[in-house]
Design a protein around this motif. Sequence first.
Motif, PDB file in Angstrom:
ATOM      1  N   ALA A 125       9.507 -75.714  -6.842  1.00 54.16           N
ATOM      2  CA  ALA A 125      10.003 -75.267  -5.451  1.00 54.16           C
ATOM      3  C   ALA A 125      10.692 -75.712  -4.839  1.00 54.16           C
ATOM      4  O   ALA A 125      11.715 -74.882  -4.460  1.00 54.16           O
ATOM      5  CB  ALA A 125       8.437 -74.848  -4.283  1.00 54.16           C
TER       6      ALA A 125
ATOM      7  N   VAL B  64       7.154 -68.118 -10.128  1.00 51.76           N
ATOM      8  CA  VAL B  64       6.768 -67.930 -11.366  1.00 51.76           C
ATOM      9  C   VAL B  64       4.994 -67.767 -11.598  1.00 51.76           C
ATOM     10  O   VAL B  64       4.430 -67.314 -10.869  1.00 51.76           O
ATOM     11  CB  VAL B  64       6.465 -69.776  -9.636  1.00 51.76           C
TER      12      VAL B  64
ATOM     13  N   PHE C 294       2.108 -71.104  -1.617  1.00 53.98           N
ATOM     14  CA  PHE C 294       2.775 -70.264  -2.057  1.00 53.98           C
ATOM     15  C   PHE C 294       3.480 -69.333  -1.607  1.00 53.98           C
ATOM     16  O   PHE C 294       3.485 -68.097  -1.958  1.00 53.98           O
ATOM     17  CB  PHE C 294       2.064 -69.276  -3.247  1.00 53.98           C
TER      18      PHE C 294
ATOM     19  N   PHE D 183       7.886 -69.038  -4.736  1.00 51.68           N
ATOM     20  CA  PHE D 183       7.586 -68.199  -5.619  1.00 51.68           C
ATOM     21  C   PHE D 183       7.272 -66.979  -6.246  1.00 51.68           C
ATOM     22  O   PHE D 183       6.466 -66.617  -7.457  1.00 51.68           O
ATOM     23  CB  PHE D 183       5.625 -69.095  -5.494  1.00 51.68           C
TER      24      PHE D 183
ATOM     25  N   TYR E 177       4.710 -79.353  -7.945  1.00 54.39           N
ATOM     26  CA  TYR E 177       5.458 -78.377  -7.398  1.00 54.39           C
ATOM     27  C   TYR E 177       6.639 -78.320  -6.683  1.00 54.39           C
ATOM     28  O   TYR E 177       7.417 -77.440  -6.347  1.00 54.39           O
ATOM     29  CB  TYR E 177       4.333 -78.034  -5.524  1.00 54.39           C
TER      30      TYR E 177
ATOM     31  N   LYS F 276       0.940 -71.618 -10.446  1.00 55.23           N
ATOM     32  CA  LYS F 276       0.048 -71.867 -10.026  1.00 55.23           C
ATOM     33  C   LYS F 276      -1.793 -71.908  -9.576  1.00 55.23           C
ATOM     34  O   LYS F 276      -2.374 -72.693  -8.350  1.00 55.23           O
ATOM     35  CB  LYS F 276      -0.014 -70.189  -8.725  1.00 55.23           C
TER      36      LYS F 276
END
Length: 276
Positions: A203, A235, A227, A232, A199, A240
Amino acid sequence: MLSQALKNKYQPCEEIGRGRFGVISRVLCAVTQCPFACKTIDKRLLSDSTDRECLENEPKIMSLLSPHPNVVQIHDMFESEHTLQLILDLCQPVTLYHQILQHDLSEPKAASYMQQLMSGLAHCHRFGIVHRDIKPDNIFFDFRGNLKIGDFGSATWLTGKLGTADGLVGTPYYVAPEVVMGRPYNEKVDVWSAGVVLYVMLAGVPPFYGENAQEIFEAVLRGNLRFPSRIFRSVSSEAKDLLRKMICRDVSRRFSAEQVLRHPWILKGGEAIPMD
């Protein structure tokens, strides 16, 4: 201070790091001139039985795990009344923590790092060993760029019929909720921590945070994984999906290290792929 026994086999060089219980120096093998890291632990700084147990366990655990391409290897050990000195793989001074601070990591780069991290953790878990302090600061790179898990000072063996450990060990941002709750836990606490690492790689911030350790622990216990779209936005849904399966409060549903390695996002190297 390097012992005479160590100096007979290794040439001391400069200090390259410092920790809670001692220093890390670069040394050269007297015969081959190959460089290594020397971790010197001052036993007099060990304040309680837990610290002393970890001191005794670390070289045993590292010896059991060596060699593996994604685990820092122990090569030699010297012990005196006041010190324990471990000769280890010499890694780059830049850890994963420094890499995250310096620049954003692409999904392919994050997937490559996660594949290597989980390969090392799967190796640990096959031996019934749980690291208990997986975080970017403890993830190193050799001079070929290969990722290596280091600092096994908090590691332990799983015991009993169910294969569990106990004790509040780890770093607040990365510790699993069952550890905070004081319950017996298994090797999947490492998977939770590795999920938090993933993560942070994607992030740049941790999923659970607070102004102090207590607030962070409360956020971890809530386990409300989010998220934020501003972070995100770019992403992939596959990344995820893997995060949800690693940072999962239900331990029975949380992925194992082996399952992470089989996830499509890992297998495809972080490339966008359709999900079922």
